[in-house]
Design an enzyme around this catalytic site. Sequence first.
Site, short mmCIF file in Angstrom:
data_model
loop_
_atom_site.label_atom_id
_atom_site.label_comp_id
_atom_site.label_asym_id
_atom_site.label_seq_id
_atom_site.Cartn_x
_atom_site.Cartn_y
_atom_site.Cartn_z
N GLY A 1 -8.23 -18.84 -16.02
CA GLY A 1 -8.24 -19.52 -14.73
C GLY A 1 -9.14 -18.77 -13.78
O GLY A 1 -10.00 -17.97 -14.20
N LEU A 2 -8.95 -18.99 -12.49
CA LEU A 2 -9.85 -18.35 -11.52
C LEU A 2 -9.80 -16.83 -11.62
O LEU A 2 -10.84 -16.17 -11.58
CB LEU A 2 -9.51 -18.81 -10.11
CG LEU A 2 -9.87 -20.27 -9.79
CD1 LEU A 2 -9.49 -20.60 -8.36
CD2 LEU A 2 -11.35 -20.53 -10.02
N ALA A 3 -8.61 -16.26 -11.75
CA ALA A 3 -8.50 -14.80 -11.83
C ALA A 3 -9.09 -14.29 -13.14
O ALA A 3 -9.89 -13.35 -13.15
CB ALA A 3 -7.04 -14.38 -11.69
N GLY A 4 -8.70 -14.91 -14.26
CA GLY A 4 -9.15 -14.42 -15.56
C GLY A 4 -10.63 -14.63 -15.80
O GLY A 4 -11.34 -13.72 -16.27
N HIS B 1 7.01 -26.82 -3.03
CA HIS B 1 5.95 -27.50 -2.27
C HIS B 1 6.51 -28.77 -1.65
O HIS B 1 7.16 -29.56 -2.33
CB HIS B 1 4.77 -27.83 -3.19
CG HIS B 1 3.50 -28.09 -2.45
ND1 HIS B 1 3.34 -29.18 -1.62
CD2 HIS B 1 2.32 -27.40 -2.41
CE1 HIS B 1 2.12 -29.16 -1.11
NE2 HIS B 1 1.48 -28.09 -1.56
N SER C 1 -1.82 -32.86 -2.19
CA SER C 1 -2.31 -31.67 -1.51
C SER C 1 -1.72 -31.46 -0.12
O SER C 1 -1.51 -32.41 0.64
CB SER C 1 -3.83 -31.75 -1.38
OG SER C 1 -4.32 -30.74 -0.53
N ARG D 1 5.06 -24.03 3.84
CA ARG D 1 5.65 -24.88 2.82
C ARG D 1 7.17 -24.74 2.72
O ARG D 1 7.88 -25.73 2.55
CB ARG D 1 5.01 -24.56 1.46
CG ARG D 1 3.56 -24.98 1.40
CD ARG D 1 2.88 -24.52 0.14
NE ARG D 1 1.50 -25.04 0.11
CZ ARG D 1 0.64 -24.77 -0.85
NH1 ARG D 1 0.99 -23.98 -1.85
NH2 ARG D 1 -0.59 -25.28 -0.81
N ARG E 1 3.97 -18.22 -0.16
CA ARG E 1 2.50 -18.24 -0.11
C ARG E 1 2.01 -19.32 0.85
O ARG E 1 2.48 -20.45 0.80
CB ARG E 1 1.91 -18.50 -1.50
CG ARG E 1 0.39 -18.62 -1.48
CD ARG E 1 -0.19 -18.76 -2.86
NE ARG E 1 0.17 -20.00 -3.52
CZ ARG E 1 -0.37 -21.18 -3.28
NH1 ARG E 1 -1.29 -21.32 -2.32
NH2 ARG E 1 0.00 -22.25 -3.96
N LEU F 1 -6.04 -19.67 -4.58
CA LEU F 1 -7.41 -19.60 -5.06
C LEU F 1 -8.11 -18.37 -4.50
O LEU F 1 -8.88 -17.70 -5.18
CB LEU F 1 -8.18 -20.86 -4.66
CG LEU F 1 -7.53 -22.20 -5.03
CD1 LEU F 1 -8.47 -23.36 -4.70
CD2 LEU F 1 -7.17 -22.24 -6.51
#
Length: 646
Positions: free
Chosen positions: A43-46, A267, A285, A338, A443, A449
């Site tokens: 994903g974005l981190a990996g 959420h 969203s 949230r 969060r 992201l």
Amino acid sequence: MSILNSKIPEGSISEKWSNHKANIKVVSPANKRKLEVIVIGTGLAGASAAASLSELGYNVKAFCYQDSPRRAHSIAAQGGINAAKNYQNDNDSVYRLFYDTIKGGDYRSREANVHRLAEVSPNIIDQCVAQGVPFAREYGGLLSNRSFGGVLVSRTFYARGQTGQQLLLGAYSALNRQIAEGGVKMYTRHEMIDLVTIDGKARGIIARDMVTGEIKRFGAHAVVIASGGYGNVFFLSTNAMGCNASASWVCYKKGAFFANPCYVQIHPTCIPVHGSQQSKLTLMSESLRNDGRVWAPKKAEDAEKLRKGIIGPNDIADEDRDFYLERRYPSYGNLVPRDVASRAAKERCDAGFGVNSEGKAVYLDFKYAIERLGRHTIEKRYGNLFQMYEKITDTDPYKEPMQIYPAIHYTMGGTWVDYNLMTTIPGLYALGEANFSDHGANRLGASALMQGLADGYFVLPYTIGDYLAGEIMVPKIDTNRPEFIEAEKSATAKLEKLFNIKGKTPVDHFHKKLGHIMWEYVGMARNAEGLTKAIQEIQELRVEFYKDLLVPGELKNVNPELEKAGRVADFIELGELLARDALNRNESCGGHFREESSTEEGEAKRDDENFAYVAAWEFKGVDAEPVLHKEELVFETIHLTQRSYK
């Protein structure tokens, strides 16, 4: 119990990261070529970590269970990514992003990590623009911003309602370049099933080839876990069905402490559950709350007619609509965080004002925005989201309000890491949603992201060198060592045990049952009696699971049911730890709401005297109680105060 050392640098909050970078060790380019790093998750981190480490010169092995790295769940993120660039000239700053994140997390996150996140956030946007990410732009060409919950400025960069997809394509292109260069060896359709430690250090993994069923050994000088969160412990969530916590969980069982598992995010804007056979939920969203107004009927009789289908939402006059977020939180209105918005929706539905047939929905209405801005503007901002909603519900949201209800979405807890993102196992790192470090008890929207890319592009590439500088004389890891053989035997035995139960009940039955227990007793509202009951029922479910599980197919072949069985076995154990952590934390904060600890107005009530700490749990055996370790949270810059969005 021990007090954990988070290795936070000395100095003022604005200088900690720069001072730290100046003082940690660096590996020379020639020595980087001698070292190997394993990255779990793309994903974005990996993907950002694997690409960055390879570009620096390290030899990287990257793993994902999907058939392509670009199928990682980061692709599903919709609304945007935060960064403190102040493009709107609305008085945003690094400090304001830092403050909003600490407050949004209900003062349960580590100050130093959060400030670093805010510091590097502008660099992320520059990096992604350079990669060609098509962020929305203003008429003059500047990047556009919108607001998200819990803030009073516009700092969220976006690409319509598909920001995660576009950011992942950027990271994926960087990863692919390194694969082509030979710096990254990509292993798709491989699932990590155990961690290998030698002399207490992470030295590799055991993985199952999901196509052949073969069990394989992989060695490295360091291992990076970037495999996402554990939201699917609740079965129904906004996560992809394949999302799991097994990589983090095997690390926990090898000695990596697991922190704050009770911090789970609900959420507020999800499409409500619509049947007992549903396998996942769909997120709408948070960006929609910029222009949509949340409401429920003021009159119970109107709500009853809506539930029975006698009238529709457009039949209710404006004066009979309760815009309850605007009423309760006038300062932030529909853009409260949230956890606050979710509890407010639940309160309205529990009071009898829910609007769908089950009474578990409120409205998100764009009538007013369309009247103010015109349909064309709303289409430009949210068109793909509106299209997705209509395809799922067969209702046109341009003509009728969306129905929404809270659902499990993100997990703030995760593997405990220090300031360098290293776990309690030397050489083992955790990034993104897999770690606990930046979001506290809740969060803020568009910060996932931001954290994933910050960790992968701008934090780990510096901090991992501090550890690997001491490993340059260690030769390539020999996967024929006894530790690898033993780990392979143990992992194989676990799979064989699951496969050979030969019961009558498929794995989905147990996953759904676990999800029901978790949502019922460990969901949006928790109390001591319910949590105690949850622990007991989860323990009973585990006994039933190992007695009556049915895994069809072959052990050494493509077998999705075997993969699910391993993941659900881990979820059952994780669910028990989550409930224990929630029972231990006898306060309300962020997404963790204890009914015994609330204000007269029904808001979360923290207990800073007794619970201003990170709860990090140490594994002591499946049938033994875990040991609690504490990292005391010290607030040097921001003063602790009861959170208010009124």
